[in-house]
Write a protein that holds these residues in place. Structure first.
Motif, PDB file in Angstrom:
ATOM      1  N   THR A 458       0.923  -0.560   0.476  1.00  0.00           N
ATOM      2  CA  THR A 458      -0.020  -0.065   0.037  1.00  0.00           C
ATOM      3  C   THR A 458       1.059   1.304   0.032  1.00  0.00           C
ATOM      4  N   VAL A 459       0.628   1.868  -0.619  1.00  0.00           N
ATOM      5  CA  VAL A 459       1.750   3.533  -1.674  1.00  0.00           C
ATOM      6  C   VAL A 459       0.208   4.487  -0.969  1.00  0.00           C
ATOM      7  N   ILE A 460       0.876   5.733   0.015  1.00  0.00           N
ATOM      8  CA  ILE A 460       0.005   6.627   0.056  1.00  0.00           C
ATOM      9  C   ILE A 460       1.371   7.441   0.122  1.00  0.00           C
ATOM     10  N   TYR A 500       7.060   0.745   6.434  1.00  0.00           N
ATOM     11  CA  TYR A 500       8.515   0.606   7.054  1.00  0.00           C
ATOM     12  C   TYR A 500       9.433   1.295   5.309  1.00  0.00           C
ATOM     13  N   GLU A 501       8.860   2.034   4.530  1.00  0.00           N
ATOM     14  CA  GLU A 501       9.782   3.455   3.855  1.00  0.00           C
ATOM     15  C   GLU A 501       8.472   4.319   3.985  1.00  0.00           C
ATOM     16  N   VAL A 502       9.485   5.729   4.216  1.00  0.00           N
ATOM     17  CA  VAL A 502       8.898   6.980   4.308  1.00  0.00           C
ATOM     18  C   VAL A 502       9.403   7.830   3.655  1.00  0.00           C
ATOM     19  N   ILE A 517       4.654  13.897   0.992  1.00  0.00           N
ATOM     20  CA  ILE A 517       4.842  12.821   1.838  1.00  0.00           C
ATOM     21  C   ILE A 517       4.937  11.300   1.342  1.00  0.00           C
ATOM     22  N   THR A 518       5.725  10.511   1.147  1.00  0.00           N
ATOM     23  CA  THR A 518       5.400   9.290   0.580  1.00  0.00           C
ATOM     24  C   THR A 518       5.802   8.029   1.039  1.00  0.00           C
ATOM     25  N   ALA A 519       4.798   7.158   1.618  1.00  0.00           N
ATOM     26  CA  ALA A 519       5.211   6.317   2.754  1.00  0.00           C
ATOM     27  C   ALA A 519       4.344   4.762   2.251  1.00  0.00           C
ATOM     28  N   SER A 520       5.205   3.449   2.565  1.00  0.00           N
ATOM     29  CA  SER A 520       4.977   2.616   1.539  1.00  0.00           C
ATOM     30  C   SER A 520       4.704   1.152   3.141  1.00  0.00           C
TER      31      SER A 520
END
Length: 740
Positions: A458-460, A500-502, A517-520
């Motif tokens: 999931t990516v936001i 786990y990644e931002v 701001i991108t988070a996975s």
């Protein structure tokens, strides 16, 4: 020089009242995009000069003229190398050199902090400049003085012909010089007569060369042989008054322009052009096959553009294309087709359509096969039914219409050069614009499932739009992203364990700046809400993080970023990408890193806090894009085991073909090696495209009630938005309040 300008000013003032007492003819308003906020007007002065004026409420300057409103002008004189006297071709370039070196105009532009140039082509000589708008009037005065100046040409001012020859030929490709040597007798596009010009200058005691130059100038530097395009932020009325005041006094000589259409394009070159093959030693070690066809001038077909459609058919890279055929055999890595826009390839007599195939070493060994494939593909196109070609043409037409509507708002200096040529050669110039949509205040969300039903990620990405960019605003945002790099990871990944990644990043699109701001995460739709909530909580805490930051930590972060901005590019690819980004965005600030480093020295923590309060508290424009992954527990079987193994070895398979191969039309018609059996080099690719195409069914999902607006139709959402005028990037000291 000042005395000469004063004299010319007096001469101009005498004629101004007479000029302004006549009405000028207003011609048709040119076509323009609905997104174009500029105003246009075409006028024809009493002396025959044709002008296009452009009122731009928000002018875009080049990298040399940022920080203030700029004005730009381009003027063409119907005096190119095609008008050179027989046996003295190149005389126009001598005249161009003399005008460029005349300090009455170029020195003034330089003193005003602007840029100017003069260049001669086959059918015209162009003068163009860009200056701060406050110096526009004085610059127009100096340009007009240069155009009507009729001083005696002293022998000492004549250039050294050998030096001028080297300067001109450095900018001409070997191909053009070769083709010019094949020009038919009594046609104007042959090689320049440098030796004759040099001999005339050195040995003639009567200054015949100077006399010929003066005659060329008198015959052509008249108002009825001139076209002008002027662009500034002033009103159309003010711009029209400027055109009348400064260019209305240029005399007309009543002479008609040379009619180049009397030349038959079919006999423009000697038989050797069509019959011979020429081998030219490459200066860069590359190997290229150029095929050139002689066509009529395609300017007359500007509405249908057949040459552009043919170029698309020859260079497209879809299955069954010439490009794919050559690439699969490792014969070519690149292919280009079309008519170049320089005066030698495109003029009022003829057009040269060129197909350039960049060959590999293997391709050079099989050059007969390359030629056979190329002409078989051309034969296939020529034999195609109109019903087959029409959908392809309609598709390209739609693409061009979209480009017409949304092309980048260009810098004025480049815009006026294109427009002045269009106004000369085409009845209705095409004026192109591009822009960025302004997000509404508040939050909006786009929600969809991952296209791959076996992708658990999931990516936001939350994008926060700021507005028109400046060097200082971009520097503040870069510094803010660097300061937040560790805190955002610590909060979302380590403390809350939401992803786990931002990462946070500055986003610059065509002069409009923001950050994201991108988070996975491996979580599903329910977990996505928690992740989005966590991003918002961190976003609201950013101001507090900066407030609590010690002064010494702030200074260290700032110094670290300054050093990064001043660090050299690690490789050529990085440098190339950086420059291309400037070109694509239309800013042309190739020293952007240096300018940002200079701005960072003066940025304080208090200024950053004030900036964040102003832009994020009351003016937040947020777009959240959320792609929801699929739970791995729902996977029933291994996707890879049910599909064909699309090995890259198949794609790279080399088909050994003798150099004397003869290629049939059927190979291109169905993408196969022969009429009965499909080629594996195409079948795997088509199957993969078909499989992916069946999955590319993007459905925007509704969203459970919250404070964000959900977008379920992107096109409908875009039509409701306002458009940002294309802003020029400003000097680092521009006030931040302009961009709230």
């Amino acid at each position: 020089m000042a005395e000469n300008v004063d004299i010319e000013r007096e001469n101009l003032q005498v004629a101004i009242e007479q000029v302004l007492s006549h009405e000028n003819l207003e011609t048709d308003v040119p076509d323009q995009s609905e997104n174009d906020k500029k105003s246009y007007k075409s006028i024809l002065l009493q002396n025959g000069l044709k002008a296009l004026i452009v009122s731009d409420p928000d002018p875009v300057s080049t990298g040399d003229s940022v920080g203030y409103k700029t004005a730009a002008l381009a003027l063409t004189v119907d005096c190119g190398s095609f008008k050179d006297p027989q046996n003295y071709r190149g005389l126009t370039h001598v005249l161009e050199h003399l005008l460029h070196m005349d300090g009455i105009f170029t020195s003034h532009v330089k003193q005003c902090g602007g840029f100017s140039n003069v260049r001669a082509d086959c059918e015209e000589t162009m003068f163009y400049f860009e200056v701060p708008e406050l110096h526009l009037t004085s610059t127009l005065l100096h340009l007009t003085a240069l155009l009507i100046k009729q001083d005696v040409l002293e022998r000492e001012r004549l250039p050294i012909i050998a030096d001028l020859r080297q300067e001109v030929e450095d900018y001409k490709a070997q191909r053009n010089l070769l083709l010019a040597s094949l020009a038919a007798d009594n046609y104007p596009h042959g090689l320049y007569d440098w030796d004759n010009l040099a001999e005339l200058k050195e040995k003639d005691p009567e200054d015949a060369l100077a006399a010929m130059i003066q005659q060329l100038r008198r015959d052509n530097y008249a108002a009825n042989h001139m076209h002008v395009c002027l662009q500034a932020s002033l009103s159309l009325k003010e711009l029209e008054q400027m055109i009348c005041r400064h260019f209305g006094v240029i005399p007309s000589n009543g002479m008609a322009s040379v009619n180049l259409t009397r030349f038959d394009y079919r006999t423009a070159f000697r038989p050797e052009f069509h019959e011979n093959v020429f081998y030219v030693t490459s200066s860069d070690g590359g190997c290229r096959l150029d095929l050139t066809w002689l066509l009529p001038s395609v300017r007359q077909y500007y509405r249908s553009k057949p040459e552009a459609f043919l170029a698309y058919l020859l260079s497209q890279e879809g299955p069954g294309s010439l490009c794919v055929y050559l690439r699969h055999r490792r014969w070519s890595v690149h292919l280009l087709a079309g008519v170049d826009d320089n005066g030698f390839d495109l003029n009022s007599i003829y057009s040269l359509f060129k197909l350039s195939i960049h060959l590999t070493d293997e391709g050079y060994k099989h050059i007969d096969g390359v030629l056979a494939a190329t002409f078989a593909y051309i034969k296939l196109i020529a034999a195609s039914d109109a019903a087959v070609l029409r959908p392809l043409y309609d598709k390209q037409q739609l693409i061009e219409e979209a480009r017409f509507r949304f092309q980048t708002h260009r810098a004025a200096l480049y815009n006026v050069q294109d427009l002045v040529l269009s106004s000369k050669y085409y009845p209705e110039p095409q004026l192109l614009e591009d822009s960025v949509k302004e997000l509404p205040q508040g939050g909006h969300c786009i929600l969809c499932n991952a296209l791959n039903d076996r992708d658990a990620n999931t990516v936001i990405m939350n994008y926060y739009q700021i507005g028109p960019n400046t060097i200082r605003v971009q520097s503040i945002l870069d510094l803010m992203m660097q300061i937040l790099e560790d805190p955002i990871y610590e909060y979302l990944c380590t403390q809350e364990k939401l992803c786990y990644e931002v990462y946070a990043r500055v986003r610059l699109y065509y002069g409009i700046v923001g950050y994201s701001i991108t988070a996975s995460s491996h979580q599903t739709k329910k977990g996505a809400k928690n992740l989005e909530r966590g991003i918002d909580q961190f976003h609201h805490a950013m101001l507090q993080i900066l407030n609590k930051m010690r002064d010494d930590e702030f200074l260290r972060s700032k110094e670290k970023l300054i050093q990064a901005k001043l660090a050299p590019d690690e490789n050529l690819a990085m440098e190339s990408d950086r420059h291309w980004e400037e070109i694509i965005n239309g800013d042309f600030l190739f020293d952007r890193n240096q300018q940002q480093a200079d701005a960072l020295h003066n940025i304080t923590k208090e200024e950053m806090i004030s900036f964040m309060v102003d832009t994020d508290a009351a003016h937040c424009r947020k777009l959240s894009i959320q792609v929801i992954g699929n739970p791995p527990t729902e996977w029933a079987y291994d996707w890879a085991s049910e599909r064909t193994n699309y090995s890259s070895d198949v794609f790279l398979e080399t088909h050994q073909t003798p150099s004397s191969v003869s290629v049939s039309d059927d190979q291109f018609a169905d993408g196969s090696e022969n009429g009965d059996e499909k080629s594996t080099s195409f079948s795997w690719e088509e199957s993969l495209y078909e499989d992916l195409g069946s999955r590319l069914n993007l459905v925007l999902l509704p969203r459970d009630g919250d404070d964000m607006h959900t977008i379920v139709d992107i096109d409908e959402f875009k039509t409701s938005l306002d458009t940002y005028p294309r802003k020029s990037i400003r000097f680092q000291n521009a006030p931040l309040t302009d961009f709230k």
